[in-house]
Design an enzyme around this catalytic site. Sequence first.
Site, PDB file in Angstrom:
ATOM      1  N   GLN A   1       0.655  -1.062   0.243  1.00 34.08           N
ATOM      2  CA  GLN A   1      -0.420   0.107  -0.057  1.00 34.08           C
ATOM      3  C   GLN A   1       0.783   0.634   0.192  1.00 34.08           C
ATOM      4  O   GLN A   1       0.344   2.242  -0.057  1.00 34.08           O
ATOM      5  CB  GLN A   1      -1.243   0.372   1.433  1.00 34.08           C
ATOM      6  CG  GLN A   1      -2.241  -1.692   1.488  1.00 34.08           C
ATOM      7  CD  GLN A   1      -2.661  -1.031   2.540  1.00 34.08           C
ATOM      8  OE1 GLN A   1      -3.792  -0.538   2.322  1.00 34.08           O
ATOM      9  NE2 GLN A   1      -1.904  -2.013   3.630  1.00 34.08           N
TER      10      GLN A   1
ATOM     11  N   SER B   1      -2.562  -0.955   9.491  1.00 29.30           N
ATOM     12  CA  SER B   1      -3.260  -1.095  10.138  1.00 29.30           C
ATOM     13  C   SER B   1      -4.930  -1.768   9.753  1.00 29.30           C
ATOM     14  O   SER B   1      -5.968  -1.709  10.473  1.00 29.30           O
ATOM     15  CB  SER B   1      -3.870   0.655  10.383  1.00 29.30           C
ATOM     16  OG  SER B   1      -4.408   1.354   9.600  1.00 29.30           O
TER      17      SER B   1
ATOM     18  N   HIS C   1      -1.668   0.857  -4.792  1.00 32.91           N
ATOM     19  CA  HIS C   1      -1.986   2.564  -4.279  1.00 32.91           C
ATOM     20  C   HIS C   1      -1.310   3.242  -4.449  1.00 32.91           C
ATOM     21  O   HIS C   1      -1.054   4.451  -4.389  1.00 32.91           O
ATOM     22  CB  HIS C   1      -1.585   2.795  -2.775  1.00 32.91           C
ATOM     23  CG  HIS C   1      -3.209   2.709  -2.517  1.00 32.91           C
ATOM     24  ND1 HIS C   1      -3.100   2.320  -0.902  1.00 32.91           N
ATOM     25  CD2 HIS C   1      -4.254   1.581  -2.448  1.00 32.91           C
ATOM     26  CE1 HIS C   1      -3.847   1.431  -0.291  1.00 32.91           C
ATOM     27  NE2 HIS C   1      -4.945   1.606  -1.357  1.00 32.91           N
TER      28      HIS C   1
END
Length: 248
Positions: free
Chosen positions: A105, A190, A123
């Site tokens: 990411q 997370s 991303h």
Amino acid sequence: MQGSTAIPEALTEALRAARRVCVLTGAGVSAESGVPTFREAQTGLWEKYRPESLATMEAFLADPAFVWKWYRWRRELVAKSRPNAGHIALTELERCFDEFTLVTQNVDRLHRAGGSQNIVEFHGDLFADICIAGCADPAANDDEIPYCNHCGNLLRPGVVWFGEAIPQQALYRSSEAAERCDVMLCVGTSSQVYPAAGLSGLARRSGAVTAEINPEPTGGPEFNFVIAGQSGLILPELVASLKQSSDE
Ligand code: BV8
């Protein structure tokens, strides 16, 4: 000889038996390189802004100069950083398997710098400038608001903003890797941002053994193993325990 204290023996065994491994990384993997995590990053001028409010097309079109200022600040921050032991360990881990897919990411290019080969930049790429009208390879420039030298439209950072679709190829490669893998490691994230956060559940439902590595475990139900620790410490231990058991 007993393996590493932090790595469950059963996880090492699952990795030893695995042919296909998928790893998902988040901002936590770059934390030990001095790059603050996505949700901790905002300091100074940016302290009062949530990244989610800046990383959107709406914010960009409303004030391109301001959003470019944020991305250039982040580029400078990242440009001073180097891959850490966790990045290097993932490069070593890649060499241990027939099929290894690193889905990140992170937009900081640190996995590339660390030597990883089969990377999916889920991303996008902080250092890429792209034309909002889709022109191929526009010339980058440092104007306060850069425009495309082909069509005159705005240039934007080559990242995926909130509300934007993940590039088809990245989504396909990542979903395929999650569905096919024997073991999936979820490191330094997370697990709040989708669809990236859905990959570990997809892997689990497809029969993979799943493990989370994070100093603050997220409590996600999809993990067979949860290792509370920093990736720069745990990943090298994981590689060592894998190599040790294969030497025995
Ligand atoms: C989309 C690039 C639809 C920009 C980023 C359900 C399904 C689908 C979408 C959604 C959904 N629910 C909500 C959504 C919308 C949204 C979303 O998920 N929002 C969240 C906030 C709820 N998702 C989207 O908008 C996505 N697009 O779904 O489009 C669509 C479909 C078709 C057509 C049109 C539209 C796009 C999301 C992409 C956003 N872009 N980045 C930029 O960088 O500026 S996301 C951003 O968050 C970063 O990439 C970051 O990596 C990522 C995730 O954050 P983390 O990496 O996890 O970082 P974080 O700081 O949160 O956590 C760090 C962790 O590290 C912590 O747990 C910490 O404990 C740990 N840690 C700390 N130190 C260490 C460590 N771990 C290990 N070692 C250490 N030393």
